[in-house]
Design a protein around this motif. Structure first.
Motif, PDB file in Angstrom:
ATOM      1  N   PRO A   1      65.211  -2.954  57.484  1.00 48.47           N
ATOM      2  CA  PRO A   1      64.944  -1.509  57.536  1.00 48.47           C
ATOM      3  C   PRO A   1      65.107  -0.880  56.156  1.00 48.47           C
ATOM      4  O   PRO A   1      66.085  -1.134  55.458  1.00 48.47           O
ATOM      5  CB  PRO A   1      66.009  -0.985  58.507  1.00 48.47           C
ATOM      6  N   ARG A   2      64.134  -0.098  55.770  1.00 46.00           N
ATOM      7  CA  ARG A   2      64.200   0.534  54.458  1.00 46.00           C
ATOM      8  C   ARG A   2      65.264   1.634  54.440  1.00 46.00           C
ATOM      9  O   ARG A   2      65.449   2.330  55.433  1.00 46.00           O
ATOM     10  CB  ARG A   2      62.833   1.092  54.057  1.00 46.00           C
TER      11      ARG A   2
ATOM     12  N   GLY B   1      74.006   3.022  49.950  1.00 49.38           N
ATOM     13  CA  GLY B   1      72.854   2.331  50.515  1.00 49.38           C
ATOM     14  C   GLY B   1      72.004   1.585  49.511  1.00 49.38           C
ATOM     15  O   GLY B   1      70.892   1.150  49.834  1.00 49.38           O
ATOM     16  N   LEU B   2      72.495   1.413  48.283  1.00 48.87           N
ATOM     17  CA  LEU B   2      71.689   0.775  47.245  1.00 48.87           C
ATOM     18  C   LEU B   2      71.431  -0.693  47.550  1.00 48.87           C
ATOM     19  O   LEU B   2      70.330  -1.208  47.293  1.00 48.87           O
ATOM     20  CB  LEU B   2      72.368   0.915  45.884  1.00 48.87           C
ATOM     21  N   ALA B   3      72.431  -1.404  48.099  1.00 49.41           N
ATOM     22  CA  ALA B   3      72.250  -2.824  48.391  1.00 49.41           C
ATOM     23  C   ALA B   3      71.172  -3.029  49.447  1.00 49.41           C
ATOM     24  O   ALA B   3      70.308  -3.908  49.308  1.00 49.41           O
ATOM     25  CB  ALA B   3      73.572  -3.441  48.847  1.00 49.41           C
ATOM     26  N   GLN B   4      71.206  -2.229  50.512  1.00 48.84           N
ATOM     27  CA  GLN B   4      70.187  -2.365  51.549  1.00 48.84           C
ATOM     28  C   GLN B   4      68.809  -2.007  51.016  1.00 48.84           C
ATOM     29  O   GLN B   4      67.813  -2.669  51.337  1.00 48.84           O
ATOM     30  CB  GLN B   4      70.513  -1.503  52.759  1.00 48.84           C
TER      31      GLN B   4
ATOM     32  N   LEU C   1      68.994 -15.733  52.190  1.00 47.53           N
ATOM     33  CA  LEU C   1      70.062 -15.528  51.221  1.00 47.53           C
ATOM     34  C   LEU C   1      71.291 -16.233  51.752  1.00 47.53           C
ATOM     35  O   LEU C   1      71.288 -16.762  52.867  1.00 47.53           O
ATOM     36  CB  LEU C   1      70.338 -14.038  50.982  1.00 47.53           C
ATOM     37  N   SER C   2      72.347 -16.264  50.962  1.00 44.47           N
ATOM     38  CA  SER C   2      73.599 -16.854  51.440  1.00 44.47           C
ATOM     39  C   SER C   2      74.756 -15.921  51.111  1.00 44.47           C
ATOM     40  O   SER C   2      74.694 -15.131  50.161  1.00 44.47           O
ATOM     41  CB  SER C   2      73.837 -18.232  50.820  1.00 44.47           C
ATOM     42  N   THR C   3      75.801 -16.019  51.916  1.00 43.44           N
ATOM     43  CA  THR C   3      77.019 -15.247  51.698  1.00 43.44           C
ATOM     44  C   THR C   3      78.186 -16.067  52.221  1.00 43.44           C
ATOM     45  O   THR C   3      77.986 -17.088  52.892  1.00 43.44           O
ATOM     46  CB  THR C   3      76.942 -13.878  52.392  1.00 43.44           C
ATOM     47  N   ASP C   4      79.391 -15.653  51.926  1.00 46.70           N
ATOM     48  CA  ASP C   4      80.541 -16.417  52.419  1.00 46.70           C
ATOM     49  C   ASP C   4      81.685 -15.486  52.794  1.00 46.70           C
ATOM     50  O   ASP C   4      81.610 -14.265  52.645  1.00 46.70           O
ATOM     51  CB  ASP C   4      80.980 -17.490  51.414  1.00 46.70           C
ATOM     52  N   THR C   5      82.748 -16.088  53.310  1.00 47.15           N
ATOM     53  CA  THR C   5      83.860 -15.315  53.846  1.00 47.15           C
ATOM     54  C   THR C   5      84.579 -14.496  52.781  1.00 47.15           C
ATOM     55  O   THR C   5      85.299 -13.543  53.115  1.00 47.15           O
ATOM     56  CB  THR C   5      84.869 -16.249  54.526  1.00 47.15           C
ATOM     57  N   ARG C   6      84.412 -14.821  51.510  1.00 45.40           N
ATOM     58  CA  ARG C   6      85.083 -14.060  50.450  1.00 45.40           C
ATOM     59  C   ARG C   6      84.460 -12.685  50.258  1.00 45.40           C
ATOM     60  O   ARG C   6      85.127 -11.769  49.771  1.00 45.40           O
ATOM     61  CB  ARG C   6      85.038 -14.847  49.137  1.00 45.40           C
ATOM     62  N   THR C   7      83.189 -12.523  50.619  1.00 48.08           N
ATOM     63  CA  THR C   7      82.502 -11.259  50.367  1.00 48.08           C
ATOM     64  C   THR C   7      82.622 -10.273  51.515  1.00 48.08           C
ATOM     65  O   THR C   7      82.484  -9.068  51.317  1.00 48.08           O
ATOM     66  CB  THR C   7      81.008 -11.503  50.103  1.00 48.08           C
ATOM     67  N   GLY C   8      82.807 -10.772  52.732  1.00 53.38           N
ATOM     68  CA  GLY C   8      82.852  -9.902  53.905  1.00 53.38           C
ATOM     69  C   GLY C   8      81.519  -9.265  54.243  1.00 53.38           C
ATOM     70  O   GLY C   8      81.471  -8.243  54.939  1.00 53.38           O
ATOM     71  N   ALA C   9      80.405  -9.858  53.777  1.00 48.16           N
ATOM     72  CA  ALA C   9      79.091  -9.226  53.936  1.00 48.16           C
ATOM     73  C   ALA C   9      78.263  -9.782  55.083  1.00 48.16           C
ATOM     74  O   ALA C   9      77.142  -9.308  55.315  1.00 48.16           O
ATOM     75  CB  ALA C   9      78.298  -9.359  52.634  1.00 48.16           C
ATOM     76  N   LEU C  10      78.783 -10.766  55.818  1.00 46.30           N
ATOM     77  CA  LEU C  10      77.982 -11.379  56.883  1.00 46.30           C
ATOM     78  C   LEU C  10      77.505 -10.334  57.887  1.00 46.30           C
ATOM     79  O   LEU C  10      76.330 -10.314  58.280  1.00 46.30           O
ATOM     80  CB  LEU C  10      78.792 -12.464  57.597  1.00 46.30           C
ATOM     81  N   GLY C  11      78.388  -9.458  58.335  1.00 38.00           N
ATOM     82  CA  GLY C  11      78.017  -8.444  59.323  1.00 38.00           C
ATOM     83  C   GLY C  11      76.912  -7.527  58.831  1.00 38.00           C
ATOM     84  O   GLY C  11      76.035  -7.129  59.598  1.00 38.00           O
ATOM     85  N   LEU C  12      76.939  -7.200  57.532  1.00 38.65           N
ATOM     86  CA  LEU C  12      75.905  -6.333  56.960  1.00 38.65           C
ATOM     87  C   LEU C  12      74.535  -6.979  57.095  1.00 38.65           C
ATOM     88  O   LEU C  12      73.568  -6.335  57.516  1.00 38.65           O
ATOM     89  CB  LEU C  12      76.213  -6.064  55.491  1.00 38.65           C
ATOM     90  N   TYR C  13      74.446  -8.263  56.761  1.00 38.56           N
ATOM     91  CA  TYR C  13      73.156  -8.943  56.813  1.00 38.56           C
ATOM     92  C   TYR C  13      72.673  -9.132  58.251  1.00 38.56           C
ATOM     93  O   TYR C  13      71.478  -9.006  58.540  1.00 38.56           O
ATOM     94  CB  TYR C  13      73.243 -10.284  56.090  1.00 38.56           C
ATOM     95  N   GLU C  14      73.593  -9.423  59.141  1.00 32.83           N
ATOM     96  CA  GLU C  14      73.196  -9.559  60.551  1.00 32.83           C
ATOM     97  C   GLU C  14      72.739  -8.211  61.110  1.00 32.83           C
ATOM     98  O   GLU C  14      71.805  -8.144  61.920  1.00 32.83           O
ATOM     99  CB  GLU C  14      74.366 -10.115  61.366  1.00 32.83           C
TER     100      GLU C  14
END
Length: 309
Positions: free
Chosen positions: A156-157, A256-259, A279-292
């Protein structure tokens, strides 16, 4: 100077070894690709990834690597690519012969010689490599995921705040981009700060790099507020976009710049022929929920296993 060889009594009969050279990048890619295809059902690595890593001014592949050969064919390799980070692979057709154990022990000895207190590497969760490292006493440092945006789906933009713009980076932006990238990733990554020359080797000097690959969000004052680095992989069954870096300056977060950059990057990849984006992410970033939350789904799970020396 070359790295010390694998001790003779640890290398199975019928195999030879030597330090790797820059010209071995294609052979290393082939071994890693065969391992990834066997373990996760898809190939993630590209030869450009290896070349970009090995051409860093601070890195000497011959001094920190070993290749194992069956005749003239490279069938296994290991290297320590910097700090406590290592990589290794064994061709699936040559597993079960002790090569993985020999390479793991070689990596530990090289790390000790370099004065590194710990060494680790990523492996697909549940794979033969994961089980081997667990049996050798390696613990899980973090878990990472490869996520994909399914074919036909779009992120989503997100509207930019007033005064902000998106554009491709130019060479005059590169030093600011390097600084933002290092500041952002060193908030959670335990490593030395990468030099600008090493960053250049992996980004604008990476084989196949084009200006559209490096995308920026610019703040109202003209500064680099966020960045995205997207590659186009063409070696698989269909072209694929891969967002390798996504970072926002600390004082620009929550806008909202990352999205916005993620949607822009995937759109740019599609415009250049990509039918799938990852893309890839890991537990150190806490970003998994954002991408999902924006519609991405996990396609493979990896663990970084390490051992104290």
């Amino acid at each position: 100077m070359s790295a010390a060889p694998i001790p003779h009594d640890q290398l199975p009969d019928g195999y030879t070894q030597r330090p790797l050279r820059v010209g071995d990048a294609a052979a290393v890619t082939a071994v890693m690709a065969a391992q990834e295809l066997h373990d996760v059902g898809e190939v993630v690595i590209e030869e450009a990834d290896i070349v970009a890593d090995w051409q860093r001014p601070s890195y000497d592949v011959t001094a920190t690597s070993v290749g194992v050969f069956a005749g003239e064919e490279l069938v296994g390799y290991a290297e320590i690519t910097g700090g406590d980070r290592g990589d290794a692979a064994v061709h699936p057709e040559h597993r079960g012969r002790g090569l993985g154990t020999a390479l793991a022990q070689w990596m530990q000895e090289l790390a000790r010689a370099q004065g590194t207190p710990v060494v680790g590497m990523p492996v697909p969760q549940g794979s033969a490599g994961d089980r081997l490292l667990e049996a050798l006493g390696y613990h899980v440092r973090w878990t990472s995921w490869v996520l994909e945006l399914p074919e036909g789906a779009e992120v989503p933009r997100r509207e930019l705040p007033p005064g902000y713009t998106l554009r491709e980076a130019t060479p005059s932006d590169h030093e600011a981009v390097w600084g933002l990238n290092e500041d952002a990733f060193l908030e959670w990554s335990d490593r030395e700060r990468q030099t600008f020359a090493d960053w250049q080797a992996g980004v604008p000097q990476r084989p196949g790099f084009e200006p559209w690959n490096l995308r920026l969000a610019i703040d109202p004052a003209g500064g680099v507020a966020a960045l995205a680095l997207v590659h186009l992989a063409t070696e698989g069954p269909a072209p694929e976009g891969y967002v390798d870096r996504l970072a926002t300056r600390r004082d620009q977060r929550g806008k909202g710049l990352a999205q916005a950059l993620l949607a822009d990057s995937f759109a740019a990849a599609r415009a250049h022929g990509a039918v799938r984006s990852t893309l890839s992410t890991d537990t150190r970033t806490g970003a998994l929920g954002l991408y999902e939350k924006v519609g991405m789904v996990v396609s493979s799970t990896w663990v970084n296993r390490a051992i104290a020396l």
